[in-house]
Scaffold this active site. Structure first.
Site, PDB file in Angstrom:
ATOM      1  N   LYS A  90       0.838  -1.315   0.049  1.00 25.84           N
ATOM      2  CA  LYS A  90       0.129  -0.060   0.044  1.00 25.84           C
ATOM      3  C   LYS A  90       0.910   1.144   0.032  1.00 25.84           C
ATOM      4  O   LYS A  90       0.440   2.267  -0.327  1.00 25.84           O
ATOM      5  CB  LYS A  90      -0.908   0.213   1.184  1.00 25.84           C
ATOM      6  CG  LYS A  90      -0.157   0.007   2.641  1.00 25.84           C
ATOM      7  CD  LYS A  90      -1.393   0.013   3.496  1.00 25.84           C
ATOM      8  CE  LYS A  90      -1.007  -0.044   5.085  1.00 25.84           C
ATOM      9  NZ  LYS A  90      -0.255   1.201   5.567  1.00 25.84           N
ATOM     10  N   ASP A  91       2.074   1.238   0.234  1.00 24.87           N
ATOM     11  CA  ASP A  91       3.160   2.241   0.367  1.00 24.87           C
ATOM     12  C   ASP A  91       3.615   2.522  -1.201  1.00 24.87           C
ATOM     13  O   ASP A  91       4.391   3.757  -1.353  1.00 24.87           O
ATOM     14  CB  ASP A  91       4.351   2.182   1.157  1.00 24.87           C
ATOM     15  CG  ASP A  91       3.766   2.020   2.546  1.00 24.87           C
ATOM     16  OD1 ASP A  91       2.684   2.714   3.152  1.00 24.87           O
ATOM     17  OD2 ASP A  91       4.602   1.434   3.621  1.00 24.87           O
ATOM     18  N   ARG A 138      -8.454   8.246   4.606  1.00 24.14           N
ATOM     19  CA  ARG A 138      -9.286   7.037   4.343  1.00 24.14           C
ATOM     20  C   ARG A 138     -10.176   6.650   5.400  1.00 24.14           C
ATOM     21  O   ARG A 138     -11.252   6.497   5.454  1.00 24.14           O
ATOM     22  CB  ARG A 138      -8.640   6.001   3.635  1.00 24.14           C
ATOM     23  CG  ARG A 138      -9.433   4.773   3.663  1.00 24.14           C
ATOM     24  CD  ARG A 138      -8.460   3.594   2.802  1.00 24.14           C
ATOM     25  NE  ARG A 138      -7.582   3.113   3.994  1.00 24.14           N
ATOM     26  CZ  ARG A 138      -7.583   2.431   4.810  1.00 24.14           C
ATOM     27  NH1 ARG A 138      -8.990   1.945   5.126  1.00 24.14           N
ATOM     28  NH2 ARG A 138      -6.717   2.210   5.827  1.00 24.14           N
ATOM     29  N   ARG A 139      -9.342   6.303   6.554  1.00 24.14           N
ATOM     30  CA  ARG A 139     -10.048   5.696   7.993  1.00 24.14           C
ATOM     31  C   ARG A 139     -10.992   6.875   8.293  1.00 24.14           C
ATOM     32  O   ARG A 139     -11.959   6.604   8.764  1.00 24.14           O
ATOM     33  CB  ARG A 139      -9.121   5.380   8.725  1.00 24.14           C
ATOM     34  CG  ARG A 139      -8.360   3.961   8.226  1.00 24.14           C
ATOM     35  CD  ARG A 139      -7.202   3.757   9.154  1.00 24.14           C
ATOM     36  NE  ARG A 139      -6.491   2.409   8.720  1.00 24.14           N
ATOM     37  CZ  ARG A 139      -5.274   2.086   9.126  1.00 24.14           C
ATOM     38  NH1 ARG A 139      -4.457   3.005   9.679  1.00 24.14           N
ATOM     39  NH2 ARG A 139      -4.939   0.925   8.728  1.00 24.14           N
ATOM     40  N   ARG A 160       0.459  10.181  14.287  1.00 22.88           N
ATOM     41  CA  ARG A 160       1.710   9.665  13.368  1.00 22.88           C
ATOM     42  C   ARG A 160       2.485   8.596  14.460  1.00 22.88           C
ATOM     43  O   ARG A 160       2.254   8.600  15.645  1.00 22.88           O
ATOM     44  CB  ARG A 160       2.772  10.706  13.081  1.00 22.88           C
ATOM     45  CG  ARG A 160       2.440  11.427  11.509  1.00 22.88           C
ATOM     46  CD  ARG A 160       2.596  10.297  10.539  1.00 22.88           C
ATOM     47  NE  ARG A 160       3.907   9.386  10.307  1.00 22.88           N
ATOM     48  CZ  ARG A 160       4.866   9.727   9.619  1.00 22.88           C
ATOM     49  NH1 ARG A 160       4.945  10.977   9.029  1.00 22.88           N
ATOM     50  NH2 ARG A 160       5.669   8.873   9.420  1.00 22.88           N
ATOM     51  N   ARG A 166       1.198   4.467  18.746  1.00 24.89           N
ATOM     52  CA  ARG A 166       0.028   4.534  18.514  1.00 24.89           C
ATOM     53  C   ARG A 166      -1.176   3.849  19.655  1.00 24.89           C
ATOM     54  O   ARG A 166      -1.820   4.445  19.992  1.00 24.89           O
ATOM     55  CB  ARG A 166      -0.559   4.086  16.999  1.00 24.89           C
ATOM     56  CG  ARG A 166       0.098   5.022  15.850  1.00 24.89           C
ATOM     57  CD  ARG A 166      -0.305   4.192  14.684  1.00 24.89           C
ATOM     58  NE  ARG A 166       0.509   4.993  13.458  1.00 24.89           N
ATOM     59  CZ  ARG A 166       0.219   5.671  12.374  1.00 24.89           C
ATOM     60  NH1 ARG A 166      -1.367   5.413  12.191  1.00 24.89           N
ATOM     61  NH2 ARG A 166       0.782   6.314  11.519  1.00 24.89           N
ATOM     62  N   CYS A 253      -1.169   7.596  -2.054  1.00 26.13           N
ATOM     63  CA  CYS A 253      -1.612   6.822  -0.956  1.00 26.13           C
ATOM     64  C   CYS A 253      -1.855   7.346   0.111  1.00 26.13           C
ATOM     65  O   CYS A 253      -2.476   6.819   1.497  1.00 26.13           O
ATOM     66  CB  CYS A 253      -0.433   5.668  -0.735  1.00 26.13           C
ATOM     67  SG  CYS A 253       0.931   6.414   0.017  1.00 26.13           S
TER      68      CYS A 253
END
Length: 328
Positions: A90-91, A138-139, A160, A166, A253
């Site tokens: 995805k990166d 997106r989330r 971040r 996190r 992305c």
């Protein structure tokens, strides 16, 4: 004549695998290193490379997202400092450079997003006004849209940091929950910390989420052929469709785009590929979500065509206007 290829007859040194330094990247690369060692009969050593995305403290949406975790690894490949590299798919930018080859996309892990919340809470159990951390537009878009449609009150908070950082926001009480990728926690052996697996009907993952990309120089034909043994054709077809959709939307992305292609079986036979896509405003007030189903692609070109077709439908429904949001 000397054979200088990494797999040449005179090659006895370990193969050098370029990887980011994070715990997750090292864990992913370690798994790939074992598999590559099995198919080549060669030892594989990890070479840590620091990327701009690792050192920057800015939010991904602000630094552009596309390629920030990839460029330094690709430069190391082209300089001959490493023989191949492992990325989270995805990166990867959607355009593949001519001098590098995507040699393998191994079988995908769980593509879903997950919640790690205080007190073992699920998303539905979060209190009114719950603060949910994520670095992904997106989330944010999909969580806020779901909350709006179900009469829930949440606040999405941009964050971040690595997985420890996190989850630390939840453990310290600063946030009620964070959203992470199921695949990352699985590869770190930390799936036990998940309090809720978010259905793809609620939150579509990032294009390529859960999949890894193994890349080498285009000149390393023998190595590319060996790495190709790790390729999973179903995963490759699915992520090709997802990434074609992303490319056709001309989004990076860090854009609020979700996509998932899954194979549909009739009994034992896999006979269809369903592709779902979503684009949304980060506050969840507007969402374009569509899907299309077609025969299982017989080529990667067919898979890409499915992605472009769905992107065209999404653009016709107003998706372009929702991707203009870059500021948080």
């Amino acid at each position: 004549m000397t054979d200088n290829s990494p797999l040449g007859a005179g090659a006895t040194k370990p193969l050098r695998l370029g990887t980011r330094r994070s715990k997750l990247a090292m864990a992913q690369s370690g798994l790939v290193a074992e598999a590559v060692s099995e198919v080549t009969g060669r030892a594989v050593e990890l070479v840590e490379v620091t990327t701009y995305g690792d050192t920057s403290k800015e939010l991904l949406a602000q630094i552009g997202g596309t390629g920030v975790f990839v460029a330094a690894l690709r430069e190391a490949l082209l300089r001959g400092e490493v023989d191949f590299a492992v990325h989270s798919l995805k990166d990867l930018p959607t355009a593949q450079p001519d001098n590098l080859v995507l040699a393998a996309v191994p079988a995908r892990e769980d593509p879903r997003d997950v919640l790690v919340a205080r007190d073992g809470l699920t998303f539905e159990q979060l209190p009114s006004g719950a603060r949910i951390g994520t670095g992904s537009l997106r989330r944010m878009a999909q969580l806020n849209a779901y909350a709006r449609s179900h009469g829930l009150s949440i606040e999405t908070v941009p964050i971040r940091g690595n997985v420890d950082t996190r989850i630390g926001f939840v453990r310290s009480g600063e946030l009620d929950a964070v959203v992470l990728a199921a695949a990352g926690l699985s590869r770190l052996g930390r799936s036990g910390e998940v309090t809720d697996f978010l259905s793809v009907d609620t939150v579509l993952p990032a294009p390529g989420q859960g999949a890894l990309a193994i890349e080498c120089a285009a000149t390393s034909a023998e190595l590319a052929a060996a790495l190709a043994e790790l390729d999973d054709p179903y995963t490759r077809a699915a992520v090709t469709a997802e990434r074609a959709l992303l490319a056709a939307l001309e989004a990076g992305c860090s854009a609020p785009v979700g996509a998932l292609a899954d194979l549909l079986a009739d009994g034992q036979a896999v006979n269809e590929l369903r592709l779902r896509g979503v684009v949304g405003s980060t506050d969840g007030s507007s969402l374009v979500q569509l899907s299309t189903t077609g025969p299982v692609p017989t080529s990667l070109d067919d898979a890409a065509a499915l992605g472009r077709e769905l992107a065209a439908e999404m653009l016709a429904k107003g998706a372009a206007g929702l991707m203009g949001e870059r500021a948080l």
